[in-house]
Design a protein around this motif. Sequence first.
Motif, PDB file in Angstrom:
ATOM      1  N   THR A 181      -3.689  13.963  11.344  1.00  0.00           N
ATOM      2  CA  THR A 181      -4.741  13.802  10.349  1.00  0.00           C
ATOM      3  C   THR A 181      -5.800  12.829  10.836  1.00  0.00           C
ATOM      4  N   ASP A 182      -6.945  12.805  10.147  1.00  0.00           N
ATOM      5  CA  ASP A 182      -8.005  11.858  10.499  1.00  0.00           C
ATOM      6  C   ASP A 182      -7.516  10.415  10.365  1.00  0.00           C
ATOM      7  N   ALA A 183      -6.667  10.166   9.357  1.00  0.00           N
ATOM      8  CA  ALA A 183      -6.160   8.812   9.152  1.00  0.00           C
ATOM      9  C   ALA A 183      -5.285   8.367  10.317  1.00  0.00           C
ATOM     10  N   ARG A 267      -1.339   0.262   9.158  1.00  0.00           N
ATOM     11  CA  ARG A 267      -2.308   1.346   9.000  1.00  0.00           C
ATOM     12  C   ARG A 267      -1.726   2.665   9.513  1.00  0.00           C
ATOM     13  N   ASP A 270       0.988   3.905   7.030  1.00  0.00           N
ATOM     14  CA  ASP A 270       0.387   4.466   5.823  1.00  0.00           C
ATOM     15  C   ASP A 270      -0.198   5.848   6.090  1.00  0.00           C
ATOM     16  N   ALA A 271      -0.733   6.042   7.312  1.00  0.00           N
ATOM     17  CA  ALA A 271      -1.309   7.341   7.649  1.00  0.00           C
ATOM     18  C   ALA A 271      -0.242   8.394   7.889  1.00  0.00           C
TER      19      ALA A 271
END
Length: 279
Positions: A181-183, A267, A270-271
């Motif tokens: 994903t982008d995250a 981070r 969480d992604a």
Amino acid sequence: MSVAPPARSAGPDRRRHRVHAGSYVATGERALLRVGAFVRERFHASPVSRPKSSEHDRVTEADGLAEDMIRRELLTAHPASVVVGEERGTHGTGRVRWYVDPIDGTYNFARGIPLFCLSLGVVLDGTVLGGCVYDPIRDEMFTASEGVLRVNGATATRRGQGPPMLLTDLPPCRSWAAGPTDAVTAALDGCDIRRIGSSALALAWVAAGRADLAANANVYAWDVAGGQALVTAAGGGYTGLPDERLRTDRQGGFVAWGPGHGERAQRLADALRPTLATA
């Protein structure tokens, strides 16, 4: 290489718990050293792999034989315990559980790539007490007991120059067809990335300061229990995904980090969490 004796307890209020953990880890260390010699011999004999759960999940005859040897040593020394292995399942009864991966990085092992290891974690009532990861090619034993990380019996020296190094096999071969994903991509930005094919070895290298972060999916308890103990003993952190449970009934993931890299690791965790929760 000599086996380091368990460290002494820091105080009487935790002596019973600490001695208990140190004894189990010392047993695991001796078992992995002995069985590691067998695994090393099989590696040089060009082992043949076959598919297990999928084409990308490989197994060799040596995996099962090594696990049998490790299990016998562990249960002989500590009969009131449970061994949970990747290849042979669960054996024994007791509160203490050993999570054993006899060869983590089997496909590397079968292809002649010297990036694999033997791994075990010691768990009491769901809490990881300690662990061992042994690299039989480099003859490196990583151990964690009583909050102390050792490499071949000595304190590890961290190497931290340059951009953050991340060890990961993401995206996994048999999922995420659309890619990360982008995250996830944003969380990885700025990292120098290595794909080594062994979660346990990646965790050991983060603990020893050779890399800064590790992250993977498609793992079970036997892949990560030993490495989790190493990373936390070194002052780093570990987050299981999608939750903190050590699972053998379904695959999960993890993010681990060395000191000073917690913000980036969070981070990334969480992604990754939404993707792994639905995997």
